[in-house]
Scaffold this motif. Sequence first.
Motif, mmCIF file in Angstrom:
data_model
loop_
_atom_site.group_PDB
_atom_site.id
_atom_site.type_symbol
_atom_site.label_atom_id
_atom_site.label_comp_id
_atom_site.label_asym_id
_atom_site.label_seq_id
_atom_site.Cartn_x
_atom_site.Cartn_y
_atom_site.Cartn_z
ATOM 1 N N MET A 152 0.833 -1.211 0.000
ATOM 2 C CA MET A 152 0.000 0.000 0.000
ATOM 3 C C MET A 152 0.862 1.254 0.000
ATOM 4 O O MET A 152 0.591 2.201 -0.747
ATOM 5 C CB MET A 152 -0.915 0.004 1.232
ATOM 6 C CG MET A 152 -2.015 -0.999 1.160
ATOM 7 S SD MET A 152 -3.033 -0.843 2.623
ATOM 8 C CE MET A 152 -3.718 -2.476 2.667
ATOM 9 N N ILE A 153 1.901 1.258 0.843
ATOM 10 C CA ILE A 153 2.777 2.435 0.899
ATOM 11 C C ILE A 153 3.540 2.588 -0.414
ATOM 12 O O ILE A 153 3.655 3.694 -0.944
ATOM 13 C CB ILE A 153 3.737 2.323 2.100
ATOM 14 C CG1 ILE A 153 2.933 2.428 3.398
ATOM 15 C CG2 ILE A 153 4.830 3.382 2.037
ATOM 16 C CD1 ILE A 153 3.720 2.172 4.653
ATOM 17 N N LEU B 65 15.968 -0.523 7.343
ATOM 18 C CA LEU B 65 16.340 -1.894 6.973
ATOM 19 C C LEU B 65 15.104 -2.797 6.877
ATOM 20 O O LEU B 65 15.024 -3.660 6.000
ATOM 21 C CB LEU B 65 17.334 -2.473 7.977
ATOM 22 C CG LEU B 65 18.752 -1.906 7.904
ATOM 23 C CD1 LEU B 65 19.608 -2.437 9.057
ATOM 24 C CD2 LEU B 65 19.389 -2.240 6.561
ATOM 25 N N THR B 66 14.145 -2.580 7.757
ATOM 26 C CA THR B 66 12.897 -3.345 7.683
ATOM 27 C C THR B 66 12.174 -3.053 6.372
ATOM 28 O O THR B 66 11.688 -3.965 5.693
ATOM 29 C CB THR B 66 12.005 -3.017 8.885
ATOM 30 O OG1 THR B 66 12.697 -3.335 10.082
ATOM 31 C CG2 THR B 66 10.693 -3.776 8.822
ATOM 32 N N GLY B 67 12.104 -1.783 6.021
ATOM 33 C CA GLY B 67 11.461 -1.415 4.759
ATOM 34 C C GLY B 67 12.181 -2.009 3.560
ATOM 35 O O GLY B 67 11.564 -2.507 2.620
ATOM 36 N N TYR B 68 13.515 -1.983 3.596
ATOM 37 C CA TYR B 68 14.295 -2.576 2.497
ATOM 38 C C TYR B 68 14.042 -4.083 2.413
ATOM 39 O O TYR B 68 13.834 -4.627 1.329
ATOM 40 C CB TYR B 68 15.785 -2.286 2.705
ATOM 41 C CG TYR B 68 16.662 -2.908 1.655
ATOM 42 C CD1 TYR B 68 16.752 -2.335 0.388
ATOM 43 C CD2 TYR B 68 17.378 -4.064 1.921
ATOM 44 C CE1 TYR B 68 17.549 -2.914 -0.587
ATOM 45 C CE2 TYR B 68 18.177 -4.648 0.959
ATOM 46 C CZ TYR B 68 18.259 -4.070 -0.296
ATOM 47 O OH TYR B 68 19.037 -4.657 -1.266
ATOM 48 N N THR C 40 11.482 -16.383 7.478
ATOM 49 C CA THR C 40 12.687 -15.547 7.412
ATOM 50 C C THR C 40 12.546 -14.316 8.310
ATOM 51 O O THR C 40 13.467 -13.967 9.051
ATOM 52 C CB THR C 40 12.963 -15.117 5.961
ATOM 53 O OG1 THR C 40 13.095 -16.295 5.164
ATOM 54 C CG2 THR C 40 14.224 -14.282 5.856
ATOM 55 N N PHE C 41 11.377 -13.657 8.245
ATOM 56 C CA PHE C 41 11.146 -12.479 9.100
ATOM 57 C C PHE C 41 11.304 -12.844 10.574
ATOM 58 O O PHE C 41 11.972 -12.151 11.336
ATOM 59 C CB PHE C 41 9.742 -11.914 8.901
ATOM 60 C CG PHE C 41 9.457 -11.367 7.528
ATOM 61 C CD1 PHE C 41 10.466 -10.850 6.735
ATOM 62 C CD2 PHE C 41 8.170 -11.353 7.045
ATOM 63 C CE1 PHE C 41 10.199 -10.339 5.480
ATOM 64 C CE2 PHE C 41 7.881 -10.844 5.793
ATOM 65 C CZ PHE C 41 8.894 -10.337 5.012
ATOM 66 N N THR D 196 5.087 -8.490 6.991
ATOM 67 C CA THR D 196 4.464 -9.509 7.833
ATOM 68 C C THR D 196 2.955 -9.533 7.665
ATOM 69 O O THR D 196 2.338 -10.586 7.778
ATOM 70 C CB THR D 196 4.809 -9.271 9.304
ATOM 71 O OG1 THR D 196 4.517 -7.922 9.630
ATOM 72 C CG2 THR D 196 6.260 -9.563 9.577
ATOM 73 N N SER D 197 2.350 -8.391 7.417
ATOM 74 C CA SER D 197 0.892 -8.405 7.235
ATOM 75 C C SER D 197 0.519 -9.054 5.907
ATOM 76 O O SER D 197 -0.414 -9.860 5.844
ATOM 77 C CB SER D 197 0.320 -6.990 7.333
ATOM 78 O OG SER D 197 0.885 -6.157 6.344
#
Length: 142
Positions: free
Chosen positions: A36-37, A89-92, A122-123, A101-102
């Motif tokens: 979405m983003i 880093l999470t966004g990358y 992996t997450f 995760t969603s």
Amino acid sequence: MTSFTPLSALAGGLLIGTAAILLLWLNGRIAGVTGMITGLLVKPSGTQIWRLLFLAGLVLGTVLYAAWGQATPLRHGFPVPLLIVAGLLTGYGTAQANGCTSGHGVCGLARLSVRSLVATGTFLGVAIVTTFVVRHLVGLAT
């Protein structure tokens, strides 16, 4: 464990699942926040309003919950620059996995997607290792 709250976690999970089901039934879309983003900011496509409304609902829900006095206290002991780097880093990582995760954990697993199973594993694995390193090796927020 200092913040074990099974009822609020159950309620949150039910709300996330309900929102994902409603978005799929009513709009035919998968509820992945990263997508979405990305669809709003990086690669704008034809329909923007449903993305904007869904994300606004996430933020508004958080604000209302905090105003109700039920917000989880902010974590202390983490340097702000480190939190910013972690968020980037999470966004990358979610961009590399084509979802977060969603998207993978809630919607992908519900659709029995093998790719989402691997991504979610992996997450979780990276999160466990990162938490161990930050808390026990680096010594932050112990």
